[in-house]
Design a protein around this motif. Structure first.
Motif, short mmCIF file in Angstrom:
data_model
loop_
_atom_site.label_atom_id
_atom_site.label_comp_id
_atom_site.label_asym_id
_atom_site.label_seq_id
_atom_site.Cartn_x
_atom_site.Cartn_y
_atom_site.Cartn_z
N PHE A 62 -15.83 10.98 0.41
CA PHE A 62 -16.18 9.69 1.24
C PHE A 62 -16.15 8.33 0.47
O PHE A 62 -16.25 8.23 -0.68
N GLY A 63 -15.49 7.36 1.08
CA GLY A 63 -15.50 5.93 0.35
C GLY A 63 -13.96 5.53 0.30
O GLY A 63 -12.92 6.15 0.76
N SER A 64 -13.88 4.41 -0.32
CA SER A 64 -12.64 3.72 -0.64
C SER A 64 -12.51 3.63 -2.32
O SER A 64 -13.34 3.70 -2.73
N GLN A 65 -11.29 3.46 -2.38
CA GLN A 65 -10.90 3.20 -3.87
C GLN A 65 -10.28 1.61 -4.08
O GLN A 65 -9.49 1.32 -4.93
N PHE A 66 -10.81 0.88 -3.21
CA PHE A 66 -10.44 -0.66 -3.11
C PHE A 66 -11.00 -1.37 -4.45
O PHE A 66 -10.38 -2.39 -4.94
N HIS A 67 -11.89 -0.67 -5.16
CA HIS A 67 -12.53 -1.32 -6.23
C HIS A 67 -11.32 -1.51 -7.42
O HIS A 67 -11.51 -2.23 -8.33
N LYS A 68 -10.44 -0.47 -7.18
CA LYS A 68 -9.50 -0.56 -8.22
C LYS A 68 -8.42 -1.73 -8.07
O LYS A 68 -7.62 -1.84 -9.02
N LEU A 69 -8.85 -2.45 -6.99
CA LEU A 69 -7.76 -3.76 -7.04
C LEU A 69 -8.43 -4.81 -7.56
O LEU A 69 -7.71 -5.96 -8.02
N ILE A 70 -9.89 -4.77 -7.99
CA ILE A 70 -10.40 -5.76 -8.73
C ILE A 70 -9.51 -6.08 -10.04
O ILE A 70 -9.36 -5.17 -10.89
N GLY A 71 -9.01 -7.47 -10.46
CA GLY A 71 -8.59 -7.86 -11.54
C GLY A 71 -7.21 -7.54 -11.58
O GLY A 71 -6.36 -7.93 -12.44
N LYS A 72 -6.39 -7.13 -10.54
CA LYS A 72 -5.26 -7.21 -10.18
C LYS A 72 -4.53 -8.01 -9.34
O LYS A 72 -5.20 -8.88 -8.52
N GLY A 73 -3.53 -8.34 -9.33
CA GLY A 73 -2.59 -9.39 -8.61
C GLY A 73 -2.34 -8.95 -7.26
O GLY A 73 -2.62 -7.76 -6.69
N LYS A 74 -1.85 -9.74 -6.26
CA LYS A 74 -1.30 -9.35 -4.91
C LYS A 74 -0.30 -8.32 -4.77
O LYS A 74 -0.26 -7.58 -4.13
N ASP A 75 0.64 -8.52 -6.14
CA ASP A 75 1.77 -7.56 -5.90
C ASP A 75 1.28 -6.18 -5.93
O ASP A 75 1.59 -5.31 -5.56
N TYR A 76 0.22 -5.89 -7.01
CA TYR A 76 -0.34 -4.77 -6.94
C TYR A 76 -1.08 -4.29 -5.96
O TYR A 76 -0.85 -2.92 -5.61
N GLY A 77 -1.90 -5.18 -5.33
CA GLY A 77 -2.41 -4.84 -3.92
C GLY A 77 -1.52 -4.52 -3.00
O GLY A 77 -1.88 -3.48 -2.17
N ASP A 78 -0.50 -5.20 -2.89
CA ASP A 78 0.65 -4.97 -1.87
C ASP A 78 1.04 -3.57 -2.14
O ASP A 78 1.57 -2.86 -1.02
N THR A 79 1.26 -2.92 -3.33
CA THR A 79 1.80 -1.50 -3.43
C THR A 79 0.97 -0.57 -3.09
O THR A 79 1.53 0.39 -2.56
N TYR A 80 -0.55 -0.53 -3.33
CA TYR A 80 -1.29 0.44 -3.35
C TYR A 80 -2.28 0.38 -2.05
O TYR A 80 -2.95 1.11 -1.49
N ALA A 81 -2.57 -0.93 -1.39
CA ALA A 81 -3.42 -0.96 -0.66
C ALA A 81 -3.54 -0.26 0.77
O ALA A 81 -4.57 0.32 1.41
N TYR A 82 -2.22 -0.16 1.17
CA TYR A 82 -1.79 0.40 2.50
C TYR A 82 -2.46 2.01 2.35
O TYR A 82 -3.11 2.54 3.16
N GLN A 83 -1.92 2.71 1.35
CA GLN A 83 -2.18 3.81 1.15
C GLN A 83 -3.68 4.16 0.89
O GLN A 83 -4.19 5.16 1.29
N MET A 84 -4.36 3.33 0.32
CA MET A 84 -5.62 3.38 -0.11
C MET A 84 -6.50 3.50 1.32
O MET A 84 -7.42 4.18 1.37
N LEU A 85 -5.96 2.42 2.37
CA LEU A 85 -6.67 2.61 3.62
C LEU A 85 -6.62 3.61 4.42
O LEU A 85 -7.34 4.22 4.95
N VAL A 86 -5.07 4.24 4.46
CA VAL A 86 -4.83 5.50 4.95
C VAL A 86 -5.87 6.61 4.42
O VAL A 86 -6.46 7.27 5.25
N ASP A 87 -5.79 6.75 3.37
CA ASP A 87 -6.61 7.77 2.33
C ASP A 87 -8.17 7.71 2.77
O ASP A 87 -8.97 8.71 3.03
#
Length: 151
Positions: free
Chosen positions: A81-106
């Motif tokens: 249960f939950g998300s892994q969006f905390h892993k985006l903290i300290g990262k830039g937009k490019d990193y977020g754009d690479t992983y955020a969609y899959q994090m949301l689906v998961d």
């Protein structure tokens, strides 16, 4: 009548009847704070269908998914249960754009009530990474967005 019974070719389909999904119900929450909403008698308000899907999606997005090997955990939630969006903290937009969609689906898509994510987009506003998406469910669709403070 032919040589074969009428449902000969559909036999496999008939054996795999679809399991009926119960109507989803949950407690109504304030989608800003996560606090349970109460009626005038101080009883928790119950929502159904798409509103319940939205409540559960909010909870999953705003609950940090724990490491599966961690000894601690939540008493009321499974380790998945939950998300892994905390892993985006300290990262830039490019990193977020690479992983955020899959994090949301998961985090959200379970194949039972939430069937998909569409219209996904991101934006960086100051130090807030904004995620916009449409939640697709068996009850309909709902546009949503949330922020992650990445500093």
């Amino acid at each position: 009548m032919g040589a074969f019974p009428e449902d000969f070719y559909n036999k496999g389909i008939n054996l795999r009847k679809k399991k009926e999904v119960p109507l989803l119900k949950d407690y109504a929450i304030d989608l800003t704070t996560g606090e349970i909403l109460l009626d005038e008698n101080k009883n928790a308000i119950i929502v159904e269908g798409l509103d319940a899907v939205i409540v559960q999606a909010w909870r999953k997005i705003h609950t940090k998914k724990l490491d599966p090997f961690a000894k601690e955990g939540y008493l009321i939630y499974s380790k998945n249960f939950g998300s892994q969006f905390h892993k985006l903290i300290g990262k830039g937009k490019d990193y977020g754009d690479t992983y955020a969609y899959q994090m949301l689906v998961d985090c959200l898509v379970n194949g039972t009530y939430i069937t998909g994510i569409s219209n996904f987009s991101t934006k960086l506003e100051k130090s807030c990474y904004k995620i916009n998406y449409t939640l697709e469910s068996i009850y309909g669709s709902k546009e949503d967005s949330f922020y992650i403070d990445i500093d």
